[in-house]
Scaffold this motif. Sequence first.
Motif: not given
Length: 61
Positions: A37-60
């Motif tokens: 459902d759309p709510a699950t997709a938005v929550l998944t995308g938002a949490s992946a965005c946060g995790a990606g920012i943390i990952f790329f901040n530590a990597t770059i």
Amino acid sequence: MHNDRDPLLSQRSALILLLGVLVGIGAGTVTALGDADPATAVLTGASACGAGIIFFNATIA
């Protein structure tokens, strides 16, 4: 009037945020295409965005 031409974000910050947003959009799209459902997709995308920012901040450096 103050006419400063300093950028709002550094290039590193802009790159980290861009990559995080792209990861979030990708994860949300894949989730939505997987018949969630759309709510699950938005929550998944938002949490992946946060995790990606943390990952790329530590990597770059």
